[in-house]
Design a protein around this motif. Structure first.
Motif, PDB file in Angstrom:
ATOM      1  N   ALA A  58      52.601   9.209  40.856  1.00 35.57           N
ATOM      2  CA  ALA A  58      52.930   8.239  41.908  1.00 35.57           C
ATOM      3  C   ALA A  58      53.160   8.971  43.221  1.00 35.57           C
ATOM      4  CB  ALA A  58      54.167   7.429  41.534  1.00 35.57           C
ATOM      5  N   ALA A  59      52.953   8.259  44.311  1.00 32.14           N
ATOM      6  CA  ALA A  59      53.140   8.880  45.625  1.00 32.14           C
ATOM      7  C   ALA A  59      53.481   7.819  46.662  1.00 32.14           C
ATOM      8  CB  ALA A  59      51.887   9.642  46.047  1.00 32.14           C
ATOM      9  N   LEU A  60      54.272   8.229  47.626  1.00 35.82           N
ATOM     10  CA  LEU A  60      54.525   7.424  48.813  1.00 35.82           C
ATOM     11  C   LEU A  60      53.472   7.808  49.844  1.00 35.82           C
ATOM     12  CD1 LEU A  60      56.320   5.627  50.730  1.00 35.82           C
ATOM     13  CD2 LEU A  60      57.551   7.736  51.284  1.00 35.82           C
ATOM     14  N   VAL A  61      52.695   6.842  50.295  1.00 40.03           N
ATOM     15  CA  VAL A  61      51.651   7.132  51.275  1.00 40.03           C
ATOM     16  C   VAL A  61      51.758   6.141  52.435  1.00 40.03           C
ATOM     17  CG1 VAL A  61      50.092   8.072  49.520  1.00 40.03           C
ATOM     18  CG2 VAL A  61      49.922   5.674  50.163  1.00 40.03           C
ATOM     19  N   PHE A  62      51.252   6.573  53.565  1.00 38.92           N
ATOM     20  CA  PHE A  62      51.249   5.744  54.763  1.00 38.92           C
ATOM     21  C   PHE A  62      49.794   5.447  55.114  1.00 38.92           C
ATOM     22  CE2 PHE A  62      55.237   7.914  54.600  1.00 38.92           C
ATOM     23  CZ  PHE A  62      56.160   6.984  55.054  1.00 38.92           C
ATOM     24  N   LEU A  63      49.423   4.185  54.957  1.00 38.92           N
ATOM     25  CA  LEU A  63      48.025   3.784  55.029  1.00 38.92           C
ATOM     26  C   LEU A  63      47.499   3.685  56.450  1.00 38.92           C
ATOM     27  CD1 LEU A  63      48.002   0.923  52.357  1.00 38.92           C
ATOM     28  CD2 LEU A  63      47.380   3.331  52.030  1.00 38.92           C
ATOM     29  N   ASP A  64      46.194   3.783  56.540  1.00 42.03           N
ATOM     30  CA  ASP A  64      45.497   3.574  57.797  1.00 42.03           C
ATOM     31  C   ASP A  64      44.145   2.956  57.462  1.00 42.03           C
ATOM     32  OD1 ASP A  64      44.813   3.668  60.487  1.00 42.03           O
ATOM     33  OD2 ASP A  64      45.652   5.678  60.759  1.00 42.03           O
ATOM     34  N   VAL A  65      43.511   2.384  58.474  1.00 40.38           N
ATOM     35  CA  VAL A  65      42.148   1.887  58.306  1.00 40.38           C
ATOM     36  C   VAL A  65      41.207   3.029  58.656  1.00 40.38           C
ATOM     37  CG1 VAL A  65      40.420   0.227  59.060  1.00 40.38           C
ATOM     38  CG2 VAL A  65      42.806  -0.482  58.833  1.00 40.38           C
ATOM     39  N   ILE A  66      40.507   3.521  57.654  1.00 36.50           N
ATOM     40  CA  ILE A  66      39.586   4.630  57.895  1.00 36.50           C
ATOM     41  C   ILE A  66      38.313   4.122  58.553  1.00 36.50           C
ATOM     42  CG2 ILE A  66      38.325   6.542  56.828  1.00 36.50           C
ATOM     43  CD1 ILE A  66      41.412   6.714  56.686  1.00 36.50           C
ATOM     44  N   ALA A  67      37.863   2.957  58.144  1.00 39.78           N
ATOM     45  CA  ALA A  67      36.656   2.370  58.737  1.00 39.78           C
ATOM     46  C   ALA A  67      36.626   0.884  58.420  1.00 39.78           C
ATOM     47  CB  ALA A  67      35.400   3.054  58.197  1.00 39.78           C
ATOM     48  N   ASN A  68      35.787   0.178  59.134  1.00 34.95           N
ATOM     49  CA  ASN A  68      35.541  -1.243  58.857  1.00 34.95           C
ATOM     50  C   ASN A  68      34.081  -1.416  58.464  1.00 34.95           C
ATOM     51  OD1 ASN A  68      38.029  -2.906  59.544  1.00 34.95           O
ATOM     52  ND2 ASN A  68      37.855  -1.658  61.384  1.00 34.95           N
ATOM     53  N   VAL A  69      33.864  -2.084  57.355  1.00 33.11           N
ATOM     54  CA  VAL A  69      32.513  -2.324  56.864  1.00 33.11           C
ATOM     55  C   VAL A  69      32.172  -3.790  57.097  1.00 33.11           C
ATOM     56  CG1 VAL A  69      31.005  -2.340  54.850  1.00 33.11           C
ATOM     57  CG2 VAL A  69      32.683  -0.516  55.137  1.00 33.11           C
ATOM     58  N   ILE A  70      31.020  -4.055  57.666  1.00 33.57           N
ATOM     59  CA  ILE A  70      30.581  -5.418  57.948  1.00 33.57           C
ATOM     60  C   ILE A  70      29.791  -5.940  56.755  1.00 33.57           C
ATOM     61  CG2 ILE A  70      29.312  -6.929  59.504  1.00 33.57           C
ATOM     62  CD1 ILE A  70      31.781  -5.589  60.734  1.00 33.57           C
ATOM     63  N   ASN A  71      30.285  -7.019  56.166  1.00 30.13           N
ATOM     64  CA  ASN A  71      29.582  -7.673  55.058  1.00 30.13           C
ATOM     65  C   ASN A  71      28.885  -8.923  55.567  1.00 30.13           C
ATOM     66  OD1 ASN A  71      30.420  -5.763  53.251  1.00 30.13           O
ATOM     67  ND2 ASN A  71      32.055  -7.009  52.347  1.00 30.13           N
ATOM     68  N   GLN A  72      27.586  -9.007  55.292  1.00 26.88           N
ATOM     69  CA  GLN A  72      26.800 -10.164  55.718  1.00 26.88           C
ATOM     70  C   GLN A  72      27.023 -11.323  54.756  1.00 26.88           C
ATOM     71  OE1 GLN A  72      25.193  -9.366  58.484  1.00 26.88           O
ATOM     72  NE2 GLN A  72      24.437 -11.390  58.969  1.00 26.88           N
ATOM     73  N   GLY A  73      27.176 -12.524  55.318  1.00 23.42           N
ATOM     74  CA  GLY A  73      27.368 -13.705  54.502  1.00 23.42           C
ATOM     75  C   GLY A  73      26.104 -14.111  53.777  1.00 23.42           C
ATOM     76  N   PRO A  74      26.232 -14.966  52.744  1.00 23.86           N
ATOM     77  CA  PRO A  74      25.056 -15.401  51.973  1.00 23.86           C
ATOM     78  C   PRO A  74      24.009 -16.097  52.834  1.00 23.86           C
ATOM     79  CG  PRO A  74      27.085 -15.995  50.851  1.00 23.86           C
ATOM     80  CD  PRO A  74      27.472 -15.526  52.215  1.00 23.86           C
ATOM     81  N   ASP A  75      24.470 -16.776  53.895  1.00 25.09           N
ATOM     82  CA  ASP A  75      23.520 -17.495  54.737  1.00 25.09           C
ATOM     83  C   ASP A  75      22.819 -16.579  55.737  1.00 25.09           C
ATOM     84  OD1 ASP A  75      25.679 -16.877  56.268  1.00 25.09           O
ATOM     85  OD2 ASP A  75      26.066 -18.919  56.995  1.00 25.09           O
ATOM     86  N   GLY A  76      23.281 -15.327  55.818  1.00 20.03           N
ATOM     87  CA  GLY A  76      22.647 -14.379  56.737  1.00 20.03           C
ATOM     88  C   GLY A  76      23.103 -14.524  58.175  1.00 20.03           C
ATOM     89  N   ALA A  77      23.828 -15.599  58.474  1.00 19.97           N
ATOM     90  CA  ALA A  77      24.250 -15.834  59.856  1.00 19.97           C
ATOM     91  C   ALA A  77      25.684 -15.380  60.091  1.00 19.97           C
ATOM     92  CB  ALA A  77      24.109 -17.310  60.210  1.00 19.97           C
ATOM     93  N   SER A  78      26.535 -15.502  59.065  1.00 18.57           N
ATOM     94  CA  SER A  78      27.938 -15.127  59.212  1.00 18.57           C
ATOM     95  C   SER A  78      28.170 -13.728  58.665  1.00 18.57           C
ATOM     96  CB  SER A  78      28.831 -16.125  58.482  1.00 18.57           C
ATOM     97  OG  SER A  78      28.516 -16.141  57.097  1.00 18.57           O
TER      98      SER A  78
END
Length: 307
Positions: free
Chosen positions: A193-213
């Motif tokens: 176990a560990a105490l950690v301090f989180l961060d956002v390393i990156a943001n990944v863009i997921n395309q919606g099923p309709d391709g528009a969102s």
């Protein structure tokens, strides 16, 4: 039918009535003016007297009244500070790096503290490039991150109230692994176990099923420590936990010789959290240090984040 003479007389009669009404209005207007005129005259005379008094009055010189007033105020303030013990005390919230106004308590509310149980390393790999640093002679550098499966044991919500990661607790609920700097992997063992301090390393863009969102999915992890020398980094904010106690190793206390601050940014926040808590004698909880009790740290985080 009216005769011409009768019609003409009626016209003259109406004209006379009209003239009479006009004359009456003129007389009323004249009476009003005669009534108001003396009052206006009095007001004009009074105004002139006040203006004359204003012109005759001298302006304060900088070396007379104004400077004396400033001097008296300074002496009063100084005497008050000497007589009032609270006036001589340091600000309740310490400033980091001399920043004004203080960055707290907002900085504590975006630390994103959690306790995790490590799993196995997985096949997730990501490289992130970072900007130029004077310690690296102005050159940018790249850090390799590796995925490690995790189970979240505790989430310190108070440390996420102003998180830079939107809906960070929701993201945690959907996260099964963390991205960890590759140079930290030798300190991570599955089952610990560990105490950690989180961060956002990156943001990944997921395309919606309709391709528009599309939606942005944050990849959570532990940010690498500051670059000390080419290929050498400060410790990342990962603290092992054993028997309910946190382990803070010597490398976490490494300081930047240029400014005297800890190379691990979160250590500066935790140091100042300790100072804040210790200043209030009525509060009894642990401080962040080697061997600190995890339950006590929950009270520390709650205290400083709710200031």
């Amino acid at each position: 039918m009216k005769s011409y003479e009768q019609a003409l007389n009626e016209i003259y009669s109406k004209a006379d009535e009209k003239l009479l009404q006009i004359n009456k209005r003129k007389q009323r207007t004249r009476k009003v003016l005669l009534t108001i005129a003396p009052i206006c005259l009095v007001l004009i005379i009074a105004s002139s007297a006040f203006i004359g008094l204003g012109i005759g009055r001298k302006s304060p010189h900088a070396d007379n009244d104004t400077m004396n007033n400033v001097s008296n105020k300074d002496e009063s303030s100084e005497n008050g500070a000497q007589n009032d013990p609270a006036a001589n005390e340091a600000p309740f919230f310490p400033d980091a790096n001399g920043a004004e106004p203080s960055i707290y308590p907002g900085a504590w509310r975006k630390m994103n503290a959690v306790i995790v149980k490590w799993g196995e390393q997985n096949d997730q790999i990501r490289s992130e490039s970072y900007g130029q640093y004077a310690q690296n002679e102005g050159e940018s550098y790249t850090v390799k991150y590796v995925g490690v499966d995790v189970e979240f044991l505790k989430v310190y919500s108070d440390t996420m109230r102003e998180s830079l990661a939107p809906d960070v607790e929701k993201a945690i609920g959907q996260t099964t692994y963390l991205l960890i700097p590759e140079y930290c992997l030798d300190k991570i063992n599955a089952g610990d176990a560990a105490l950690v301090f989180l961060d956002v390393i990156a943001n990944v863009i997921n395309q919606g099923p309709d391709g528009a969102s599309s939606t942005a999915v944050p990849l959570l992890g532990v940010r690498c420590g500051g670059l000390i020398a080419p290929g050498q980094f400060a410790a990342a904010p990962i603290f092992d936990i054993s028997d309910g106690k946190v382990s803070v190793t010597d490398d976490a206390y490494k300081k930047d010789p240029q400014n005297g601050e800890y190379c691990m940014e979160v250590m500066n926040y935790l140091r100042d959290a300790n100072k804040c808590m210790e200043k209030d004698g009525a509060v009894k909880t642990v401080i962040f240090e080697n061997g600190a009790d995890i339950e006590g740290l929950a009270e520390l985080f709650s205290y400083v984040c709710n200031k």
